[in-house]
Design a protein around this motif. Structure first.
Motif, mmCIF file in Angstrom:
data_model
loop_
_atom_site.group_PDB
_atom_site.id
_atom_site.type_symbol
_atom_site.label_atom_id
_atom_site.label_comp_id
_atom_site.label_asym_id
_atom_site.label_seq_id
_atom_site.Cartn_x
_atom_site.Cartn_y
_atom_site.Cartn_z
ATOM 1 N N ILE A 124 0.877 -1.587 0.118
ATOM 2 C CA ILE A 124 0.085 -0.317 0.179
ATOM 3 C C ILE A 124 1.145 1.103 0.002
ATOM 4 O O ILE A 124 2.360 1.234 0.191
ATOM 5 N N GLU A 125 0.542 2.216 -0.825
ATOM 6 C CA GLU A 125 1.125 3.818 -0.722
ATOM 7 C C GLU A 125 1.737 3.544 0.263
ATOM 8 O O GLU A 125 0.589 4.637 1.119
ATOM 9 N N SER A 126 2.443 4.206 1.127
ATOM 10 C CA SER A 126 2.855 5.532 2.339
ATOM 11 C C SER A 126 2.966 6.931 2.185
ATOM 12 O O SER A 126 3.622 7.198 1.213
ATOM 13 N N ARG A 127 2.859 7.406 3.759
ATOM 14 C CA ARG A 127 2.714 8.732 3.897
ATOM 15 C C ARG A 127 3.205 8.676 4.744
ATOM 16 O O ARG A 127 3.548 7.950 6.005
ATOM 17 N N LEU A 128 4.419 9.715 5.262
ATOM 18 C CA LEU A 128 4.344 10.289 6.940
ATOM 19 C C LEU A 128 3.055 11.851 7.033
ATOM 20 O O LEU A 128 3.296 12.934 5.711
ATOM 21 N N GLN A 129 3.375 11.568 8.478
ATOM 22 C CA GLN A 129 1.993 12.761 8.114
ATOM 23 C C GLN A 129 3.462 14.216 8.784
ATOM 24 O O GLN A 129 4.781 13.933 9.128
ATOM 25 N N GLU A 130 3.119 15.071 7.923
ATOM 26 C CA GLU A 130 3.247 16.661 8.913
ATOM 27 C C GLU A 130 3.815 16.907 10.373
ATOM 28 O O GLU A 130 2.876 16.880 10.542
ATOM 29 N N SER A 131 5.029 17.082 10.049
ATOM 30 C CA SER A 131 5.045 17.536 11.734
ATOM 31 C C SER A 131 5.151 19.186 12.148
ATOM 32 O O SER A 131 4.790 20.074 11.181
ATOM 33 N N ILE A 132 4.336 19.228 12.793
ATOM 34 C CA ILE A 132 3.640 20.334 13.817
ATOM 35 C C ILE A 132 5.794 21.310 13.355
ATOM 36 O O ILE A 132 5.221 22.673 13.301
ATOM 37 N N GLN A 133 5.732 20.872 13.645
ATOM 38 C CA GLN A 133 7.965 21.492 14.309
ATOM 39 C C GLN A 133 7.486 22.246 12.640
ATOM 40 O O GLN A 133 8.382 23.065 12.928
#
Length: 133
Positions: A124-133
């Motif tokens: 399945i295609e993967s992503r990382l959540q964008e950081s608040i920092q």
């Protein structure tokens, strides 16, 4: 019954209970069917085996294993399972996100719109959540 037979039955029963208890404590249900899926990431930012997998805020599975890609690329393979009664379209995305304020990581599945569903051991295609920092 002979004493040896009783001891043999006792050992088998204890072994089955140990296997079930060990998997129960790891959060795995050995009596329900599951679908194994794979996501490949460049970095996992603290995701660990047995982290939960969510769909629309409901836990539907957990991470089985995390290891480096065998091709030597440095990418990280995340194997996870979901309940087999839940159908995930092949164009879905799996995102690593912060599950709580302490920074515990989990996977979140964003369903796609395809009429073709992921099968056992699909990627399945993967992503990382964008950081608040």
């Amino acid at each position: 019954m002979k004493k040896e037979t009783k001891i043999g039955i006792f050992i088998i029963v204890i072994s089955v209970l140990f296997f079930w208890g060990f998997n129960f404590l790891k959060g795995r249900d050995i009596f329900h069917r599951k679908t194994d899926l794979i996501a490949i990431y460049n970095e996992i930012n603290g995701l660990t085996p047995s982290s939960p997998v969510y769909l629309n805020g409901i836990k539907i599975g957990q991470v089985n294993d995390i290891y480096f890609c065998p091709d030597g690329s440095g990418k990280i393979v995340v194997e996870f399972f979901i309940q087999s009664n839940i159908k995930i379209p092949v164009d879905s995305r799996v995102t690593i996100f912060n599950a709580d304020i302490m920074g515990t990581k989990a996977l979140d599945i964003k369903k796609g719109v395809s009429n073709v569903y992921a099968k056992d051991n699909d990627t399945i295609e993967s992503r990382l959540q964008e950081s608040i920092q």
